[in-house]
Design an enzyme around this catalytic site. Structure first.
Site, mmCIF file in Angstrom:
data_model
loop_
_atom_site.group_PDB
_atom_site.id
_atom_site.type_symbol
_atom_site.label_atom_id
_atom_site.label_comp_id
_atom_site.label_asym_id
_atom_site.label_seq_id
_atom_site.Cartn_x
_atom_site.Cartn_y
_atom_site.Cartn_z
ATOM 1 N N CYS A 171 0.861 -1.187 0.000
ATOM 2 C CA CYS A 171 0.000 0.000 0.000
ATOM 3 C C CYS A 171 0.894 1.233 0.000
ATOM 4 O O CYS A 171 1.873 1.299 0.753
ATOM 5 C CB CYS A 171 -0.882 -0.019 1.251
ATOM 6 S SG CYS A 171 -1.963 1.421 1.383
ATOM 7 N N HIS A 183 -9.187 -3.701 -1.698
ATOM 8 C CA HIS A 183 -8.185 -2.900 -0.981
ATOM 9 C C HIS A 183 -8.541 -1.409 -1.051
ATOM 10 O O HIS A 183 -8.545 -0.713 -0.028
ATOM 11 C CB HIS A 183 -6.801 -3.174 -1.592
ATOM 12 C CG HIS A 183 -5.689 -2.382 -0.987
ATOM 13 N ND1 HIS A 183 -4.637 -2.961 -0.315
ATOM 14 C CD2 HIS A 183 -5.443 -1.036 -0.954
ATOM 15 C CE1 HIS A 183 -3.809 -2.012 0.117
ATOM 16 N NE2 HIS A 183 -4.273 -0.841 -0.272
ATOM 17 N N GLU A 184 -8.846 -0.930 -2.258
ATOM 18 C CA GLU A 184 -9.133 0.509 -2.421
ATOM 19 C C GLU A 184 -10.408 0.898 -1.693
ATOM 20 O O GLU A 184 -10.473 1.961 -1.067
ATOM 21 C CB GLU A 184 -9.237 0.887 -3.903
ATOM 22 C CG GLU A 184 -7.971 0.701 -4.718
ATOM 23 C CD GLU A 184 -6.717 1.240 -4.064
ATOM 24 O OE1 GLU A 184 -6.788 2.223 -3.301
ATOM 25 O OE2 GLU A 184 -5.653 0.648 -4.289
ATOM 26 N N HIS A 219 -10.057 1.560 1.946
ATOM 27 C CA HIS A 219 -9.536 2.887 2.289
ATOM 28 C C HIS A 219 -10.685 3.869 2.556
ATOM 29 O O HIS A 219 -10.549 4.792 3.363
ATOM 30 C CB HIS A 219 -8.669 3.443 1.154
ATOM 31 C CG HIS A 219 -7.248 2.946 1.158
ATOM 32 N ND1 HIS A 219 -6.386 3.194 2.196
ATOM 33 C CD2 HIS A 219 -6.538 2.244 0.242
ATOM 34 C CE1 HIS A 219 -5.193 2.654 1.916
ATOM 35 N NE2 HIS A 219 -5.263 2.066 0.740
HETATM 36 NI NI NI Z 1 -3.594 1.185 -0.175
#
Ligand code: NI
Length: 192
Positions: free
Chosen positions: A105, A147-148, A151
């Site tokens: 990341c 993953h995004e 966030h």
């Molecule tokens: Ni990331």
């Protein structure tokens, strides 16, 4: 266009829940997206979420490079994807199956970790022109989207890990891959 500063793990903006975008076509959102894409490319990333550049809005950008395509079962959803902008995305898992894979990341520089993710998802969201995007994803494609979108909910990948012995400095992998991850895909050069 501008290269934006990337927030690192520990910055409060990475812990907060991002706000939905009211007008995906607003000039200020278009400018944000241009800058996010430039920042992602500059940082050699495959994905970036707006909170990573200190903007707590529900916007992510990503792509699936050719060399990351066809992972997992290699289904249609695992194909390479062009640069994609997703505004106000949502995700629905299409299976209970998860797979452990390496992630890096841009907000956790230097480290990689083995993270369980759903192997097959459906996701949707809005493109910058206000049109609707709906796709199914597998392999790295499914991983990068999960993953995004994490966030946007204030979650970094170490919080998804089930075995913290698999959180390590990428450089140290030259000494050998932990036994639990032998046979897995190599960590990508591009963080997300
Ligand atoms: Ni990331």
């Amino acid at each position: 266009m501008a290269i934006l500063k990337i927030a690192r793990m520990g910055h409060p903006v990475l812990r907060q829940t991002a706000t939905p975008v009211e007008d995906p076509a607003a000039p200020r959102i278009r400018a944000l997206i241009r800058n996010m894409v430039e920042t992602m490319h500059d940082a050699n990333g495959a994905g970036l979420a707006a909170p990573q550049v200190h903007v707590p809005l529900r916007v992510v950008v990503f792509h699936v490079p050719e060399d990351r395509a066809d992972e997992g079962d290699g289904g249609e959803g695992a194909a390479a994807q062009p640069l994609t902008v997703l505004i106000n995305p949502e995700i629905e898992p299409l299976t209970a199956d998860t797979e452990l894979g390496w992630e890096g990341c841009l907000s956790v520089p230097g480290l990689v970790g083995a993270v369980p993710r759903f192997t097959k998802i459906r996701y949707g969201g809005f493109a910058p022109d206000g049109s609707r995007i709906e796709r199914e994803a597998e392999g790295f494609h499914a991983r990068v989207v999960q993953h995004e979108c994490d966030h946007l909910d204030g979650i970094l990948y170490p919080q998804r890990m089930t075995d913290l012995s698999l959180l390590l400095f990428q450089e140290e992998l030259r000494h050998g891959v932990p036994e639990a991850m032998q046979g897995a895909e190599e960590p990508e050069a591009e963080a997300v």
